[in-house]
Motif scaffolding. Structure first.
Motif, PDB file in Angstrom:
ATOM      1  N   ILE A   1      -3.649  -3.178  10.472  1.00 45.15           N
ATOM      2  CA  ILE A   1      -2.963  -1.984  10.947  1.00 45.15           C
ATOM      3  C   ILE A   1      -3.518  -1.666  12.314  1.00 45.15           C
ATOM      4  O   ILE A   1      -4.677  -1.348  12.473  1.00 45.15           O
ATOM      5  CB  ILE A   1      -3.140  -0.834   9.972  1.00 45.15           C
ATOM      6  CG1 ILE A   1      -2.351  -1.174   8.727  1.00 45.15           C
ATOM      7  CG2 ILE A   1      -2.626   0.474  10.576  1.00 45.15           C
ATOM      8  CD1 ILE A   1      -2.440  -0.146   7.668  1.00 45.15           C
TER       9      ILE A   1
ATOM     10  N   LEU B   1       3.824   9.147   2.249  1.00 42.23           N
ATOM     11  CA  LEU B   1       2.959   8.226   2.999  1.00 42.23           C
ATOM     12  C   LEU B   1       3.050   8.485   4.500  1.00 42.23           C
ATOM     13  O   LEU B   1       2.031   8.632   5.188  1.00 42.23           O
ATOM     14  CB  LEU B   1       3.399   6.790   2.683  1.00 42.23           C
ATOM     15  CG  LEU B   1       2.725   5.664   3.448  1.00 42.23           C
ATOM     16  CD1 LEU B   1       1.248   5.615   3.143  1.00 42.23           C
ATOM     17  CD2 LEU B   1       3.384   4.328   3.097  1.00 42.23           C
TER      18      LEU B   1
ATOM     19  N   ARG C   1       0.227  10.136   7.325  1.00 44.42           N
ATOM     20  CA  ARG C   1      -0.156   9.494   8.590  1.00 44.42           C
ATOM     21  C   ARG C   1       0.172  10.375   9.784  1.00 44.42           C
ATOM     22  O   ARG C   1      -0.618  10.520  10.695  1.00 44.42           O
ATOM     23  CB  ARG C   1       0.523   8.120   8.706  1.00 44.42           C
ATOM     24  CG  ARG C   1      -0.027   7.091   7.696  1.00 44.42           C
ATOM     25  CD  ARG C   1       0.636   5.714   7.827  1.00 44.42           C
ATOM     26  NE  ARG C   1       0.638   5.267   9.194  1.00 44.42           N
ATOM     27  CZ  ARG C   1       1.749   5.176   9.940  1.00 44.42           C
ATOM     28  NH1 ARG C   1       2.931   5.456   9.429  1.00 44.42           N
ATOM     29  NH2 ARG C   1       1.663   4.777  11.191  1.00 44.42           N
TER      30      ARG C   1
ATOM     31  N   GLU D   1      -4.944   6.179  10.799  1.00 51.16           N
ATOM     32  CA  GLU D   1      -4.527   5.098   9.912  1.00 51.16           C
ATOM     33  C   GLU D   1      -5.539   4.942   8.778  1.00 51.16           C
ATOM     34  O   GLU D   1      -6.750   4.884   9.043  1.00 51.16           O
ATOM     35  CB  GLU D   1      -4.425   3.775  10.682  1.00 51.16           C
ATOM     36  CG  GLU D   1      -3.370   3.774  11.761  1.00 51.16           C
ATOM     37  CD  GLU D   1      -1.982   4.087  11.233  1.00 51.16           C
ATOM     38  OE1 GLU D   1      -1.680   3.733  10.076  1.00 51.16           O
ATOM     39  OE2 GLU D   1      -1.198   4.709  11.979  1.00 51.16           O
ATOM     40  N   PRO D   2      -5.079   4.905   7.516  1.00 55.92           N
ATOM     41  CA  PRO D   2      -6.017   4.823   6.388  1.00 55.92           C
ATOM     42  C   PRO D   2      -6.874   3.561   6.425  1.00 55.92           C
ATOM     43  O   PRO D   2      -6.433   2.523   6.904  1.00 55.92           O
ATOM     44  CB  PRO D   2      -5.107   4.778   5.155  1.00 55.92           C
ATOM     45  CG  PRO D   2      -3.758   5.155   5.617  1.00 55.92           C
ATOM     46  CD  PRO D   2      -3.682   4.879   7.092  1.00 55.92           C
TER      47      PRO D   2
ATOM     48  N   VAL E   1      -7.027   2.408   0.291  1.00 58.74           N
ATOM     49  CA  VAL E   1      -5.917   2.871  -0.546  1.00 58.74           C
ATOM     50  C   VAL E   1      -6.273   2.611  -2.002  1.00 58.74           C
ATOM     51  O   VAL E   1      -6.815   1.556  -2.330  1.00 58.74           O
ATOM     52  CB  VAL E   1      -4.643   2.053  -0.212  1.00 58.74           C
ATOM     53  CG1 VAL E   1      -3.554   2.288  -1.237  1.00 58.74           C
ATOM     54  CG2 VAL E   1      -4.129   2.363   1.178  1.00 58.74           C
TER      55      VAL E   1
ATOM     56  N   LEU F   1      -5.211   8.006  -0.063  1.00 53.18           N
ATOM     57  CA  LEU F   1      -5.509   7.333   1.207  1.00 53.18           C
ATOM     58  C   LEU F   1      -6.793   7.924   1.759  1.00 53.18           C
ATOM     59  O   LEU F   1      -6.946   9.151   1.782  1.00 53.18           O
ATOM     60  CB  LEU F   1      -4.379   7.573   2.223  1.00 53.18           C
ATOM     61  CG  LEU F   1      -2.956   7.259   1.777  1.00 53.18           C
ATOM     62  CD1 LEU F   1      -1.956   7.741   2.830  1.00 53.18           C
ATOM     63  CD2 LEU F   1      -2.787   5.753   1.545  1.00 53.18           C
TER      64      LEU F   1
ATOM     65  N   ASP G   1       3.786   1.572   7.745  1.00 53.82           N
ATOM     66  CA  ASP G   1       4.084   2.066   6.396  1.00 53.82           C
ATOM     67  C   ASP G   1       4.252   0.903   5.408  1.00 53.82           C
ATOM     68  O   ASP G   1       3.810   0.976   4.257  1.00 53.82           O
ATOM     69  CB  ASP G   1       5.359   2.920   6.401  1.00 53.82           C
ATOM     70  CG  ASP G   1       5.090   4.369   6.803  1.00 53.82           C
ATOM     71  OD1 ASP G   1       3.907   4.751   6.934  1.00 53.82           O
ATOM     72  OD2 ASP G   1       6.069   5.123   6.992  1.00 53.82           O
TER      73      ASP G   1
ATOM     74  N   ARG H   1       2.924  -2.070   5.495  1.00 50.74           N
ATOM     75  CA  ARG H   1       1.612  -2.647   5.156  1.00 50.74           C
ATOM     76  C   ARG H   1       0.931  -1.798   4.080  1.00 50.74           C
ATOM     77  O   ARG H   1       0.314  -2.321   3.148  1.00 50.74           O
ATOM     78  CB  ARG H   1       0.710  -2.699   6.394  1.00 50.74           C
ATOM     79  CG  ARG H   1       1.020  -3.862   7.283  1.00 50.74           C
ATOM     80  CD  ARG H   1       0.032  -3.908   8.451  1.00 50.74           C
ATOM     81  NE  ARG H   1       0.127  -5.198   9.107  1.00 50.74           N
ATOM     82  CZ  ARG H   1       0.165  -5.373  10.423  1.00 50.74           C
ATOM     83  NH1 ARG H   1       0.111  -4.329  11.221  1.00 50.74           N
ATOM     84  NH2 ARG H   1       0.250  -6.569  10.931  1.00 50.74           N
ATOM     85  N   LEU H   2       1.071  -0.497   4.228  1.00 45.65           N
ATOM     86  CA  LEU H   2       0.443   0.390   3.247  1.00 45.65           C
ATOM     87  C   LEU H   2       1.155   0.330   1.902  1.00 45.65           C
ATOM     88  O   LEU H   2       0.517   0.367   0.850  1.00 45.65           O
ATOM     89  CB  LEU H   2       0.404   1.818   3.787  1.00 45.65           C
ATOM     90  CG  LEU H   2      -0.645   1.998   4.894  1.00 45.65           C
ATOM     91  CD1 LEU H   2      -0.408   3.269   5.679  1.00 45.65           C
ATOM     92  CD2 LEU H   2      -2.053   1.994   4.298  1.00 45.65           C
TER      93      LEU H   2
ATOM     94  N   LEU I   1      -8.477  -1.499   4.054  1.00 46.68           N
ATOM     95  CA  LEU I   1      -7.574  -1.919   5.119  1.00 46.68           C
ATOM     96  C   LEU I   1      -8.370  -2.013   6.395  1.00 46.68           C
ATOM     97  O   LEU I   1      -9.243  -1.184   6.643  1.00 46.68           O
ATOM     98  CB  LEU I   1      -6.455  -0.900   5.280  1.00 46.68           C
ATOM     99  CG  LEU I   1      -5.669  -0.690   4.003  1.00 46.68           C
ATOM    100  CD1 LEU I   1      -5.524   0.777   3.710  1.00 46.68           C
ATOM    101  CD2 LEU I   1      -4.343  -1.379   4.085  1.00 46.68           C
TER     102      LEU I   1
END
Ligand code: NAD
Length: 372
Positions: free
Chosen positions: A10, A222, A226, A232-233, A236, A260, A351, A353-354, A370
């Motif tokens: 990310i 989500l 953000r 960015e987390p 998770v 997150l 999003d 990717r999460l 992550l």
């Protein structure tokens, strides 16, 4: 529960997508004073969202106009073509889609199809030399999102994702207040989105939707976590609850709770659901909280702020342009000025990717880390 380091990449690019000052105002890119040109949109997929929410709002746009329609149903092309004054030469079937390259009236393509078709039509639109506005979720996998970004980049065209809340005044104010520390530094965000889904529709067919509530409605929780933090987390964890004997949930998930963890230490507790009705979020700081409930409907947002033990509703005047108009004109303004959309393809990719990490966490019953 184990922890495994994931290299999900990310990027700093997304983290760097800061918001300009004056967030609560409209998202305007500076336009030359004499710019009378309107960007021509082709809308692809004439379903509920396109015909009920998007197409009527071109009437309120300053820089955008509807110039073409794409549908597999001739009767819809006829009906909406007549309603919006779109000539037969600007009505396309899916088979004829690539011919849009020869139509100079079409500057941009708005993809409003079932999720699994987003990548294909966005890429074909870019290859036809058009800018793209693609609905959320951007696609059904990280790989598809990356291919979409690459195609638009190769064509030298814009790619924007339909995150309409970023053009909605209460959400913009919430971002400004939260990031500005109005209730003290943010410690927690809670966000929940869900609705009881009706049976027999493409959203419940994984081949078309890519997934269940997370792809469709949980993505609002989500994305809000953000945009409210601007971070960015880094971790998770998720738990899924799905009654597989319910015919609606044969191939897609129902409820997902996910947490997150952000680099600053902020934690977001989020809910996604296809069997319960909720829509809201709350940013909780050291001195109180900012609540938006409902937060992301088409209209009717309501904000309450509690600060230093006093609770106050906060109302904003009717905006000059609603979130749908704001979104359509934002891409148009970016095309006309060369600016980058505030919700580019990279935002949809982040999003996705999460979402993949959330699914992995729930399936493997472990935290997923992550990496930036
Ligand atoms: P819908 O079912 O009403 O419309 C989908 C359209 O795609 C229909 O016209 C259908 O005929 C067409 N289509 C083309 N090929 C198809 C195929 N193979 N299978 C099924 N349909 C096919 O759905 P919708 O609610 O308009 O959603 C469309 C997209 O818009 C989705 O990606 C959804 O997530 C998004 N959406 C966004 C919002 C928002 O607030 N941003 C709201 C609703 C929907």
């Amino acid at each position: 529960m184990g922890t495994r380091r994931e290299v999900l990449g990310i990027g700093a690019k997304v983290a760097a997508l800061g918001l300009a000052p004056g967030l609560a105002g409209q998202a305007h890119a500076a336009l030359p004073r004499d710019s009378g040109r309107k960007i021509g949109y082709a809308v692809v997929g004439l379903g509920y969202y396109a015909t009920r929410q998007i197409m009527p709002n071109f009437a309120g746009c300053e820089h955008s106009r509807l110039v073409a329609l794409v549908s597999g149903t001739p009767a819809k092309l006829e009906q909406y073509g007549a309603q919006y004054g779109i000539p037969a030469s600007h009505r396309y079937s899916y088979d004829q889609f690539d011919a849009i390259r020869d139509n100079p009236d079409i500057d941009a393509v708005y993809v409003v199809l079932p999720n699994s078709l987003h990548a294909e039509y966005s890429i074909r639109a870019a290859q036809a030399g058009k800018h793209v506005l693609c609905e959320k979720p951007m696609a059904t996998s990280v790989a598809e999102c990356q291919a979409m970004i690459a195609a638009s980049r190769k064509a030298g065209k814009k790619l924007m994702i339909g995150y309409r809340s970023r053009f909605e005044p209460y959400n913009r104010l919430a971002i400004e207040l939260a990031r500005g520390g109005h209730v003290g530094p943010t410690r927690l965000v809670t966000a929940e989105h869900g609705f009881p889904i009706k049976p027999d529709q493409w959203r419940l067919d994984k081949a078309l939707s890519g997934g269940g509530s997370m792809m469709d409605i949980g993505i609002y929780s989500l994305n809000a976590a953000r945009y409210l933090t601007g971070e960015e987390p880094v971790e998770v964890s998720a738990v899924e609850s799905t009654d597989r004997s319910d015919p609606r949930f044969r191939t897609v998930e129902d409820r997902v709770s996910f947490v997150l963890r952000f680099p600053s230490g902020v934690q977001a507790n989020c809910i996604s659901s296809y069997s319960s009705a909720h829509n809201g979020y709350r940013v909780i700081g050291t001195q109180g909280w900012i609540a938006l409930e409902p937060a992301t409907p088409y209209t009717g947002q309501a904000m309450t702020i509690r600060k230093d033990n006093v609770t106050t509703p906060r109302t904003l005047p009717e905006p000059a342009r609603n979130q749908f108009v704001g979104q359509l004109d934002h891409l148009a303004e970016c095309v006309l000025t060369g600016a980058t959309p505030i919700v580019p393809g990279e935002e949809g990719l982040a999003d996705m990717r999460l979402i993949e990490a959330i699914y992995r966490s729930a399936a493997e019953r472990r935290h997923v880390e992550l990496k930036a």
